[in-house]
Motif scaffolding. Sequence first.
Motif, PDB file in Angstrom:
ATOM      1  N   VAL A 396      -2.383  -4.592  -6.062  1.00  0.00           N
ATOM      2  CA  VAL A 396      -1.107  -4.216  -5.459  1.00  0.00           C
ATOM      3  C   VAL A 396      -0.002  -4.923  -6.240  1.00  0.00           C
ATOM      4  N   SER A 397       0.728  -4.165  -7.040  1.00  0.00           N
ATOM      5  CA  SER A 397       1.786  -4.746  -7.870  1.00  0.00           C
ATOM      6  C   SER A 397       3.066  -4.967  -7.081  1.00  0.00           C
ATOM      7  N   LEU A 398       3.386  -3.989  -6.229  1.00  0.00           N
ATOM      8  CA  LEU A 398       4.543  -4.117  -5.339  1.00  0.00           C
ATOM      9  C   LEU A 398       4.039  -4.008  -3.901  1.00  0.00           C
ATOM     10  N   PRO A 399       4.035  -5.103  -3.154  1.00  0.00           N
ATOM     11  CA  PRO A 399       3.700  -4.994  -1.730  1.00  0.00           C
ATOM     12  C   PRO A 399       4.695  -4.060  -1.046  1.00  0.00           C
ATOM     13  N   ARG A 400       4.299  -3.478   0.058  1.00  0.00           N
ATOM     14  CA  ARG A 400       5.126  -2.454   0.692  1.00  0.00           C
ATOM     15  C   ARG A 400       6.488  -2.968   1.144  1.00  0.00           C
ATOM     16  N   TYR A 401       6.607  -4.263   1.366  1.00  0.00           N
ATOM     17  CA  TYR A 401       7.910  -4.791   1.775  1.00  0.00           C
ATOM     18  C   TYR A 401       8.833  -5.072   0.602  1.00  0.00           C
ATOM     19  N   ILE A 402       8.333  -4.933  -0.636  1.00  0.00           N
ATOM     20  CA  ILE A 402       9.169  -5.095  -1.834  1.00  0.00           C
ATOM     21  C   ILE A 402       9.595  -3.740  -2.392  1.00  0.00           C
ATOM     22  N   THR A 403       8.742  -2.716  -2.223  1.00  0.00           N
ATOM     23  CA  THR A 403       9.004  -1.397  -2.809  1.00  0.00           C
ATOM     24  C   THR A 403      10.387  -0.879  -2.426  1.00  0.00           C
ATOM     25  N   TYR A 404      11.064  -0.253  -3.385  1.00  0.00           N
ATOM     26  CA  TYR A 404      12.434   0.238  -3.196  1.00  0.00           C
ATOM     27  C   TYR A 404      12.403   1.761  -3.372  1.00  0.00           C
ATOM     28  N   TYR A 405      12.875   2.279  -4.475  1.00  0.00           N
ATOM     29  CA  TYR A 405      12.838   3.723  -4.725  1.00  0.00           C
ATOM     30  C   TYR A 405      11.510   4.123  -5.382  1.00  0.00           C
ATOM     31  N   ILE A 406      10.969   5.276  -4.969  1.00  0.00           N
ATOM     32  CA  ILE A 406       9.819   5.902  -5.624  1.00  0.00           C
ATOM     33  C   ILE A 406      10.280   7.255  -6.148  1.00  0.00           C
ATOM     34  N   VAL A 407       9.890   7.575  -7.387  1.00  0.00           N
ATOM     35  CA  VAL A 407      10.357   8.811  -8.023  1.00  0.00           C
ATOM     36  C   VAL A 407       9.180   9.569  -8.631  1.00  0.00           C
ATOM     37  N   THR A 408       9.079  10.859  -8.315  1.00  0.00           N
ATOM     38  CA  THR A 408       8.172  11.772  -9.012  1.00  0.00           C
ATOM     39  C   THR A 408       9.002  12.956  -9.497  1.00  0.00           C
ATOM     40  N   GLU A 409       8.325  13.935 -10.110  1.00  0.00           N
ATOM     41  CA  GLU A 409       9.044  15.131 -10.569  1.00  0.00           C
ATOM     42  C   GLU A 409       9.541  15.983  -9.412  1.00  0.00           C
ATOM     43  N   TYR A 410       9.128  15.646  -8.172  1.00  0.00           N
ATOM     44  CA  TYR A 410       9.559  16.428  -7.010  1.00  0.00           C
ATOM     45  C   TYR A 410      10.656  15.743  -6.200  1.00  0.00           C
ATOM     46  N   GLY A 411      11.140  14.600  -6.688  1.00  0.00           N
ATOM     47  CA  GLY A 411      12.265  13.993  -5.987  1.00  0.00           C
ATOM     48  C   GLY A 411      12.232  12.476  -6.003  1.00  0.00           C
ATOM     49  N   ILE A 412      13.155  11.909  -5.248  1.00  0.00           N
ATOM     50  CA  ILE A 412      13.333  10.467  -5.197  1.00  0.00           C
ATOM     51  C   ILE A 412      13.517  10.043  -3.749  1.00  0.00           C
ATOM     52  N   VAL A 413      12.822   8.973  -3.320  1.00  0.00           N
ATOM     53  CA  VAL A 413      12.937   8.490  -1.941  1.00  0.00           C
ATOM     54  C   VAL A 413      13.150   6.981  -1.956  1.00  0.00           C
ATOM     55  N   ASN A 414      13.875   6.498  -0.970  1.00  0.00           N
ATOM     56  CA  ASN A 414      14.133   5.082  -0.799  1.00  0.00           C
ATOM     57  C   ASN A 414      13.353   4.611   0.431  1.00  0.00           C
ATOM     58  N   LEU A 415      12.383   3.701   0.217  1.00  0.00           N
ATOM     59  CA  LEU A 415      11.507   3.272   1.304  1.00  0.00           C
ATOM     60  C   LEU A 415      12.021   2.049   2.061  1.00  0.00           C
ATOM     61  N   LYS A 416      13.085   1.447   1.594  1.00  0.00           N
ATOM     62  CA  LYS A 416      13.586   0.243   2.261  1.00  0.00           C
ATOM     63  C   LYS A 416      13.991   0.544   3.708  1.00  0.00           C
ATOM     64  N   GLY A 417      13.527  -0.293   4.614  1.00  0.00           N
ATOM     65  CA  GLY A 417      13.912  -0.163   6.013  1.00  0.00           C
ATOM     66  C   GLY A 417      13.293   1.008   6.741  1.00  0.00           C
ATOM     67  N   LYS A 418      12.248   1.612   6.167  1.00  0.00           N
ATOM     68  CA  LYS A 418      11.627   2.787   6.779  1.00  0.00           C
ATOM     69  C   LYS A 418      10.323   2.395   7.481  1.00  0.00           C
ATOM     70  N   PRO A 419      10.075   2.891   8.698  1.00  0.00           N
ATOM     71  CA  PRO A 419       8.794   2.650   9.376  1.00  0.00           C
ATOM     72  C   PRO A 419       7.676   3.431   8.691  1.00  0.00           C
ATOM     73  N   THR A 420       6.434   3.135   9.084  1.00  0.00           N
ATOM     74  CA  THR A 420       5.292   3.726   8.380  1.00  0.00           C
ATOM     75  C   THR A 420       5.289   5.241   8.435  1.00  0.00           C
ATOM     76  N   TRP A 421       5.621   5.842   9.611  1.00  0.00           N
ATOM     77  CA  TRP A 421       5.581   7.306   9.690  1.00  0.00           C
ATOM     78  C   TRP A 421       6.618   7.930   8.769  1.00  0.00           C
ATOM     79  N   GLN A 422       7.782   7.284   8.648  1.00  0.00           N
ATOM     80  CA  GLN A 422       8.831   7.856   7.805  1.00  0.00           C
ATOM     81  C   GLN A 422       8.503   7.682   6.324  1.00  0.00           C
TER      82      GLN A 422
END
Length: 455
Positions: A396-422
Motif C-alpha cells: 500500500v503506497s498511499l493509505p486511504r487517508y492520504i489518497t487525494y485525486y485519482i485519475v483514469t481515462e474516464y475521469g478524475i475524482v477527489n477522495l478527500k473527506g469521502k465516506p467508503t460508499w462514496q
Amino acid sequence: MSKIQQSISNPRQEYQKKLVKAEEAVKLIRSQDRVQYGEFLSFPIECDAALAQCKDELYDVRILMSTLTSVPQVALCDPSHEHFVATDFSYSLISRKLADAGLLFYMPSTYHEAYKIFRQLPDSERPTVGVVTVSPMDENGYFNFGTTCSMNPLLPEMVDRLIVEVNTNMPRVHGPQNYLHISQVDRVVEGKNPKLLQIPKQSYSEIDDKIAGYIVKELEDGACLQLGIGSMPNRVGELIAQSDVKDLGVHTEMLVDSFVDIYNTGRITNLRKTIDKGQFVFTFAMGSDKLYEFIHNNPLCKAAAPDYTNDPFVIAQNDKVFSVCSCLEVDLYGQVSSESMGARQISGIGGQFDFIFASHRSKGGKGFACLNSSYMDKDGNLTSRIVPGLEPCTAVSLPRYITYYIVTEYGIVNLKGKPTWQRAEELISIAHPDLRDELVKKAEKLKIWRHSNKR
C-alpha cells in the motif's frame, strides 16, 4: 566515523596520492562490510566490476543500491548471496529482472525518512564503505555528485572508507550538499567515462492523452510542480509546455526532460515559490543530454538531499503544490499501490507518499495518482485496475487517508473527506464501463454500496 574536511594546500597532489586502479581501490572492502553504492546515475560501474572479481576472498558483504541504471556484477556473480547481498530501495527495470531471478532484495522506506533511518542504525548495520561516481575534481579540491544528490551527501558522515569513481561526463550541479572534498576521500578511480543513461522520448497512447488532459485542466498559474517517473507524468509535462499557464515553480524529487521543455516556453519562472525562490529544486535528475546540459553549472538549479526535497513539511511551504504520480492499482476504499502486484515488487514508493501528503497540506495544492482503468491479462481478459481490494502481499503506497485525486481515462475524482460508499461510487464511475457492474456487486458484498445509487 565522520570524515571531517581538512585544509589541503595542494589538492591536486592529494588527488594523485589517492589515485589507483579500481582493482586496488576495492581492496578497502572487507568481509562483513556494509557498502553503499552511489544511486541512479552515480552507480560505480568500474568498482562494481572489480569488486565482483574479489568474490572468493569475501563473505557477507552487504551492498545497498537504488534504482539501478547498470547491472551490478556483484549480484550476478553470487546467486547464493554468500559473498555479496545486494539490496535496492527503489526498483528500476534492471532491479526487477534481478529480483525476479532471486539475485536482489528490496528495502522499503519513505524517501524523506531515509537520512534519519540511516543515522539511527546501530553500528552493526550502518554503512562502512561508500563507492560513488562523481564529476572531476575542481581546482579547489571539490568533486561533485552531479545528477544525484540523494543519499550521497550522507556518505562522508557515515562511512569509514570512501571511494570515488570519476566520470568526466557527469555534470556539475549546484547545491551546498552536492560537493565532496578530496580530504573526505580515501581512494580515487578514473573510470572509462561512459555516457550517462539516455531515457528516450516516449510515445503516448490515446489513453495517456486523456488522463493528462484531465490533470492539466486542474493546473493554475503559480503552481509548484512535481512530476513523478513514468510516461504519464512526462506526458503531463508536454501538455503543460503547450498550455497557457504561467509563473510555474519546480520543487520535485526527480528532474526530467519535460521540465526543460516547460522552462524553454517561459512558463517556469520559480518566482512565485515561497521557498527557494527562483530555483529548480530536486534531489536527482535522469533524462537525456538535453537535461544534463541544462543542469550543468546552472545557478538556477539546486540539488538537495531528500530529507529536504521530500519532507512533506518543507514541500508544503510552497503554495499550489501540484504533484503528478503514476500508480498500478486502486481499491474501492482508496488504497493505492504503486510498487507491487501482489508480492512482486515493481518499483519503489519514491516520493509519492511525500508529495501527495504535502500537496494537501499546501495552500491550494493538488495531488494526483494516475492509472489506466484496465489492462489485458496474460489470458487476454480485460481486467480492472480499480479493484475491490488489493491482493494479499500488495504494498500500500498511499493509505486511504492520504489518497487525494485519482485519475483514469474516464475521469478524475477527489477522495478527500469521502465516506467508503462514496469512494466506491466515485471510483467505479472512472473504472472501465464494461467492468463497472462487477465492481458494484463486489462493493455490495463489502457493504460499501448504496443501492439507491444504482439507477
